[in-house]
Motif scaffolding. Structure first.
Motif, short mmCIF file in Angstrom:
data_model
loop_
_atom_site.label_atom_id
_atom_site.label_comp_id
_atom_site.label_asym_id
_atom_site.label_seq_id
_atom_site.Cartn_x
_atom_site.Cartn_y
_atom_site.Cartn_z
N HIS A 68 1.01 -1.46 -0.09
CA HIS A 68 0.03 0.02 -0.02
C HIS A 68 0.83 1.27 -0.02
CE1 HIS A 68 -3.44 2.17 1.99
NE2 HIS A 68 -3.12 2.82 1.09
N LEU A 69 1.02 1.80 -0.96
CA LEU A 69 1.80 3.17 -1.30
C LEU A 69 0.81 4.46 -0.67
CD1 LEU A 69 4.28 4.56 -1.86
CD2 LEU A 69 3.23 4.92 -4.41
N ARG A 70 0.91 4.85 0.50
CA ARG A 70 -0.08 5.57 1.19
C ARG A 70 0.42 7.15 0.68
NH1 ARG A 70 -3.23 3.71 5.54
NH2 ARG A 70 -3.86 5.55 5.93
N ASP B 105 8.09 5.03 -2.81
CA ASP B 105 8.17 5.01 -4.37
C ASP B 105 8.98 3.95 -4.79
OD1 ASP B 105 6.74 7.44 -3.28
OD2 ASP B 105 6.37 7.66 -5.45
N LYS B 106 10.06 3.73 -4.08
CA LYS B 106 11.28 2.88 -4.78
C LYS B 106 10.93 1.42 -4.52
CE LYS B 106 14.08 3.19 -0.78
NZ LYS B 106 15.70 3.33 -0.28
N ARG C 238 7.44 -4.28 -8.33
CA ARG C 238 7.05 -4.90 -9.46
C ARG C 238 8.06 -5.65 -10.45
NH1 ARG C 238 4.63 -7.00 -12.64
NH2 ARG C 238 3.43 -6.52 -14.22
N GLU C 239 9.22 -5.53 -10.24
CA GLU C 239 10.33 -6.06 -10.96
C GLU C 239 10.51 -7.44 -10.56
OE1 GLU C 239 13.49 -3.59 -10.41
OE2 GLU C 239 13.14 -2.32 -12.08
N THR C 240 10.23 -7.76 -9.07
CA THR C 240 10.51 -8.70 -8.39
C THR C 240 9.26 -9.72 -8.35
OG1 THR C 240 12.04 -7.77 -7.31
CG2 THR C 240 11.48 -9.68 -6.32
N ALA C 241 7.98 -9.25 -7.88
CA ALA C 241 6.90 -10.11 -7.71
C ALA C 241 6.48 -10.73 -8.92
CB ALA C 241 5.99 -9.40 -7.17
N HIS C 242 5.99 -12.14 -8.97
CA HIS C 242 5.46 -12.60 -10.11
C HIS C 242 4.08 -12.11 -10.13
CE1 HIS C 242 3.60 -15.62 -7.46
NE2 HIS C 242 4.92 -15.86 -6.90
N ARG C 243 3.46 -11.88 -9.03
CA ARG C 243 2.30 -11.08 -9.23
C ARG C 243 2.06 -10.04 -8.03
NH1 ARG C 243 -3.09 -11.82 -6.80
NH2 ARG C 243 -4.72 -11.06 -8.03
N GLU D 264 -2.29 11.56 -8.56
CA GLU D 264 -0.67 11.28 -8.02
C GLU D 264 -0.55 9.75 -8.23
OE1 GLU D 264 2.70 11.29 -4.63
OE2 GLU D 264 0.71 11.55 -4.25
N MET D 265 -1.39 8.97 -7.42
CA MET D 265 -1.38 7.64 -7.42
C MET D 265 -1.64 6.90 -8.86
SD MET D 265 0.04 6.54 -4.62
CE MET D 265 0.40 7.81 -3.12
N GLU D 266 -2.70 7.59 -9.60
CA GLU D 266 -3.01 7.35 -10.78
C GLU D 266 -1.71 7.13 -11.94
OE1 GLU D 266 -5.95 9.41 -12.75
OE2 GLU D 266 -7.20 9.27 -11.25
#
Length: 408
Positions: A213-215, A223-224, A230-235, A245-247
């Motif tokens: 959850h990016l609050r 953010d990082k 996203r690069e690591t998780a298979h889902r 901003e979040m969009e």
């Protein structure tokens, strides 16, 4: 993290974007988040020359690694791992013989080459060979989120819960929320513990997905973190408020699923679901924009059939049913009432063709009652798993939860 790619093969141009994404995912999985590597995709002719010149061997090979962490000058640039050279010709032949795609074989060779850059060497001894093979299989299983081809035994993923075309139910999935790994990190303002490392451990233990959850106030996940997850998780599931901003962040990183949640600055954690029955043009606009970019969207809602129907009307493809009232119910009678509310909402959502997820407050004492609701496709659980992981480790904590969800 820097990944340089050169494709000099005249007839087999593999997409550089795919190679870069896989390389970054491999490096993240191995904990080399700041590494720099170079990847050369070539043909049998060029790799035969390199094989002869540097290794004294005749003929083509599939992959050669040139580590930069060896020799007298390794401290000059410690993040520079070295070069990986892969023959697309040999990869294609091996893929055909194994009955897999060249992209899949290329990923296997890339894992092998990067492990060599990190100091693994299967030629040193039999024990070193087993260690490198196990590490390679663990990374490949993480990347694929599935079983893959294997030389040595690795832990198999369990069947997942969804309904098939015949209406039969399979077992529910588990998505692990790593927010509170980041909470511990932020409490001291240091760079550990790393939520990405926790995500890797959770997936190796059998988790089907990772949630963060990016609050708006960035109280835990940064953010990082979401970029690396996203690069690591298979889902990867990104929880966020419906704000411009979040969009932009979601469109940039393209998670597998966005779950829209309400946010209040003073709340300790998300309190209650979105009230979609009140006019919320911002939510509708966010759903529309994300769906237009090919991103699936879920609504975090209270267990109310009217909220479920409104989620479908707005354009969501999934709902996550808030289970907090069930988990916090002070008596068996009230808990049963809340369980029935969740069940009804899940049945309505399933009947409307929505994916049904559930979460908030679920723990090792409350999850088994929820597993009786067969319409639930996935449970999102964070705090209780992270709390248990502090005592027994992430691997054990995830496996214990999976045993309760899957009934063994």
């Amino acid at each position: 993290m820097k990944v340089q790619i050169k494709n000099s093969h005249p007839r087999r141009p593999l997409p550089s974007a795919l190679i870069r994404k896989q390389a970054k995912a491999i490096l993240n999985a191995l904990g080399s988040h700041d590494a720099e590597i170079s990847i050369l995709v070539t043909d049998d002719g060029e790799i035969s020359g390199l094989n002869k010149t540097y290794l004294g061997r005749t003929g083509p090979t599939n992959v050669i690694a040139f580590p930069m962490r060896e020799g007298a000058f390794t401290n000059i640039s410690p993040d520079l791992l070295g070069d990986v050279v892969i023959s697309a010709d040999t990869a294609a032949r091996e893929a055909e013989a194994a009955g897999i795609s060249i992209e899949e074989r290329f990923t296997e060779l890339l894992v092998h080459g990067i492990l060599h850059l990190l100091g693994y060497d299967h030629e040193r001894s039999e024990s070193d060979e087993k260690e490198m093979e196990k590490k390679a299989q663990d990374v490949l299983r993480l990347l694929k989120g599935a079983r893959g081809r294997q030389k040595s035994p690795v832990i198999q993923r369990q069947k997942q819960h969804q309904t098939d075309s015949a209406g039969a139910y399979k077992m529910a999935k588990l998505a692990v929320n790593v927010d509170h790994i980041a909470t511990i990190r932020q409490a001291r303002g240091v760079d550990y513990p790393d939520p990405v490392a926790a995500a890797v451990m959770a997936q190796l233990a059998g988790a089907d997905g990772i949630v963060a959850h990016l609050r708006e106030d960035r109280r835990h996940i940064q953010d990082k973190d979401v970029v690396r997850l996203r690069e690591t998780a298979h889902r990867f599931i990104l929880e966020m408020a419906a704000t411009p901003e979040m969009e932009k962040i979601a469109v940039r990183i393209k998670p597998d699923l966005v779950t829209l949640v309400p946010e209040k600055r003073r709340e300790l954690t998300t309190e209650g679901g979105l009230n979609l029955l009140r006019k919320k043009p911002g939510v509708f606009d966010t759903v529309s924009k994300l769906r237009g970019k090919g991103i699936e969207v879920s609504m975090f809602i209270d267990p109310d059939p009217l909220q479920v129907k409104k989620a479908l009307e707005i354009g969501a493809t999934a709902v996550e049913i808030h289970t907090g009232a069930f988990c916090d119910a002070p008596s068996p009678k009230k808990r049963q009432r809340e369980l029935d509310r969740v069940r009804e909402a899940a049945e309505v959502a399933h009947g409307l063709g929505l994916t049904v997820n559930a979460g908030h407050g679920l723990c090792y004492n409350t999850i088994q009652a929820m597993t009786t609701i067969k319409e639930i496709d996935e449970f999102s659980i964070g705090h209780s798993i992270v709390s248990r992981a502090a005592l027994v480790g992430m691997d054990r904590a995830v496996r214990d939860m999976l045993c309760l969800i899957r009934g063994h």
